[in-house]
Structure formats: structure tokens, C-alpha cells
Design a protein around this motif. Sequence first.
Motif, PDB file in Angstrom:
ATOM      1  N   GLY A  66       0.796  -1.218   0.000  1.00 30.82           N
ATOM      2  CA  GLY A  66       0.000   0.000   0.000  1.00 30.82           C
ATOM      3  C   GLY A  66       0.829   1.268   0.000  1.00 30.82           C
ATOM      4  N   THR A  72      -4.538   4.126   8.370  1.00 31.54           N
ATOM      5  CA  THR A  72      -5.448   2.979   8.469  1.00 31.54           C
ATOM      6  C   THR A  72      -6.297   2.999   9.732  1.00 31.54           C
ATOM      7  OG1 THR A  72      -3.673   1.649   9.446  1.00 31.54           O
ATOM      8  CG2 THR A  72      -3.987   1.473   7.065  1.00 31.54           C
ATOM      9  N   THR A 144      -3.824 -11.265   1.409  1.00 31.70           N
ATOM     10  CA  THR A 144      -4.647 -10.236   0.788  1.00 31.70           C
ATOM     11  C   THR A 144      -3.911  -8.904   0.888  1.00 31.70           C
ATOM     12  OG1 THR A 144      -5.764  -9.642   2.860  1.00 31.70           O
ATOM     13  CG2 THR A 144      -6.768 -11.417   1.508  1.00 31.70           C
ATOM     14  N   ALA A 145      -4.286  -7.978   0.012  1.00 32.98           N
ATOM     15  CA  ALA A 145      -3.696  -6.637   0.077  1.00 32.98           C
ATOM     16  C   ALA A 145      -3.991  -5.992   1.429  1.00 32.98           C
ATOM     17  CB  ALA A 145      -4.234  -5.777  -1.055  1.00 32.98           C
ATOM     18  N   GLY A 146      -5.184  -6.212   1.951  1.00 25.78           N
ATOM     19  CA  GLY A 146      -5.557  -5.609   3.225  1.00 25.78           C
ATOM     20  C   GLY A 146      -4.667  -6.038   4.376  1.00 25.78           C
ATOM     21  N   LYS A 234     -11.279  -1.641   3.953  1.00 25.13           N
ATOM     22  CA  LYS A 234     -11.363  -1.977   2.522  1.00 25.13           C
ATOM     23  C   LYS A 234     -11.129  -0.791   1.599  1.00 25.13           C
ATOM     24  CE  LYS A 234     -14.375  -5.987   3.156  1.00 25.13           C
ATOM     25  NZ  LYS A 234     -13.266  -6.916   2.918  1.00 25.13           N
ATOM     26  N   ARG A 235     -11.209   0.422   2.109  1.00 24.04           N
ATOM     27  CA  ARG A 235     -10.986   1.596   1.250  1.00 24.04           C
ATOM     28  C   ARG A 235      -9.522   1.723   0.822  1.00 24.04           C
ATOM     29  NH1 ARG A 235     -11.456   3.586   6.387  1.00 24.04           N
ATOM     30  NH2 ARG A 235      -9.792   4.940   7.170  1.00 24.04           N
ATOM     31  N   PHE A 236      -8.618   1.015   1.489  1.00 25.14           N
ATOM     32  CA  PHE A 236      -7.201   1.089   1.142  1.00 25.14           C
ATOM     33  C   PHE A 236      -6.867   0.051   0.095  1.00 25.14           C
ATOM     34  CE2 PHE A 236      -7.444   2.988   5.341  1.00 25.14           C
ATOM     35  CZ  PHE A 236      -6.720   4.160   5.156  1.00 25.14           C
ATOM     36  N   ARG A 237      -5.993   0.426  -0.818  1.00 25.59           N
ATOM     37  CA  ARG A 237      -5.640  -0.449  -1.932  1.00 25.59           C
ATOM     38  C   ARG A 237      -4.120  -0.579  -2.027  1.00 25.59           C
ATOM     39  NH1 ARG A 237     -10.227  -1.143  -1.425  1.00 25.59           N
ATOM     40  NH2 ARG A 237     -11.951  -0.931  -2.908  1.00 25.59           N
ATOM     41  N   ALA A 238      -3.700  -1.695  -2.561  1.00 26.02           N
ATOM     42  CA  ALA A 238      -2.284  -1.927  -2.847  1.00 26.02           C
ATOM     43  C   ALA A 238      -2.173  -2.540  -4.223  1.00 26.02           C
ATOM     44  CB  ALA A 238      -1.666  -2.851  -1.797  1.00 26.02           C
ATOM     45  N   ARG A 239      -1.053  -2.377  -4.864  1.00 24.61           N
ATOM     46  CA  ARG A 239      -0.840  -2.938  -6.196  1.00 24.61           C
ATOM     47  C   ARG A 239      -0.649  -4.449  -6.142  1.00 24.61           C
ATOM     48  NH1 ARG A 239       3.465   1.318  -8.946  1.00 24.61           N
ATOM     49  NH2 ARG A 239       2.190   3.180  -8.748  1.00 24.61           N
TER      50      ARG A 239
END
Length: 239
Positions: A66, A72, A144-146, A234-239
Motif C-alpha cells: 500500500g 489505516t 490479501t492486500a488488506g 477496505k478503502r485502502f488499496r495496494a498494487r
Amino acid sequence: MTRLRGGTITVVAVMAVAVTGCKNGQITGSSGPRETGRGGAALAAADALTVKGRAPKTGYARERFGTAWADTDSNSCDTRDDILKRDLKEVKFTGGTCKVSYGLLEPDPYSGKDITYRRGRSQVDIDHVVALSDAWQKGAKYWTAGKRIALANDPLNLIAVDASTNRGKGDGDTATWVPPNKSYRCSYVAAQVAVKKKYELWVTAAEKAAMKKVLATCPDQKLPSGGNPTEAPKRFRAR
């Protein structure tokens, strides 16, 4: 990370006192997560960690965890400033009550030196106690990205330290790097064990042996706990 003068340094004291200047949901406490459990909990936890070989670093990038210092915990302060406020003394701010402009790291846990923090000068780093690259090679690649975002911003895994000393650590684990400040090594290793236990990361055989060797010198060392949930909103994203 409450430090006791004249001897033992305790990695992390708990989040019990509100951090100045943040909104609801803020990180609290004098300096990090709380040590809990019976005496020897850190050594027992280290012994229970899963042992596997180090996976390839293929695919690792900081972005997989992220955006750096994501808020967070939704307290309107980024994670870096949260940790600076937690770990520094005599903190001063600029442009409100989140952005730390000045503070004292007395002492720096890694070197034992007293360090003055001034914003824009790279004398203080926020270190990931378990380096993100190390985590990637020991399980995080499959998360998971989270969960990766949570690890990167979890106060249990973060500490303000002398920048020059920290640069020598790189992405090393306990088998390859421990702080030069010998009085902090038990607390440091206990923190690594706590993070790996919390996030279910594995260790190499050499790493576990090194952890147990350090913790054998402090058999009453407790295990830090606390920090954030292991899944970011869940609003946070990662590549």
C-alpha cells in the motif's frame, strides 16, 4: 517502547495515554504496544513459530503493502507522524497537531544515542521491526492486500530509530541483524516474535535459532501485544 533507564529497556509500553492532537480512533499510549503474558512468553512464542525456507523475493515491491504511511486507523494523522508522536519527547508540530516538526529520541533504542528530530532532516527513521521484504519472503506474498497494508502500518511493527543505524539493517532478520545497543536486543527480538506470531509469518531455521539465543539471555522477557487489526479497512488499496 518505554525505556527504563539504567538497564532493561522494555520494547513497547501500551497504548494507554492519548496521543496529543489526534481525533477519535487515534493511536494512544506513551510508546507502543503493551508487554503481556507470563515471564518467558517471548521465548516460548519464538519456539512455537513455524519454520520454513525463505521464499524468493520475486514480485516484491513496497507498493504491494500500500501507500506509505496510510492512515489505516482513521485518526486523520498519517502513520509516520503517529509513531513520531508516540516515540519522541518534547514534540512540536507544524500546520496543526499531526505533522511533527521537532522532537527528541532519548535514547534511540538501536544505538543508545540521543537523537534530535527535525522535519526534513533524515536523522530519524520509522523502522518496520519485521521488514516488509522479509515478510514478503515468509508468507506475506500470499496474503490479501488488506493484510499487507495492515502490517505496514501496525504500531506493533513500527518504531522510531536513528536513521544511520537503521540503514545498516536493510531487510535483515534476527539471524543477520540485531541492534548494536545490546541492552535493547531482547526487546527488539521479542517485538519481531510478536509481529510474526500475530501475522502468522514463518521463520527460517537460522532465524529461530538466533531468536532463541538472544531470548535465552533474558528468559523472563514478555511478549509485546496490541497494535492494529490484521486487515486494513477496505478503502485502502495496494498494487
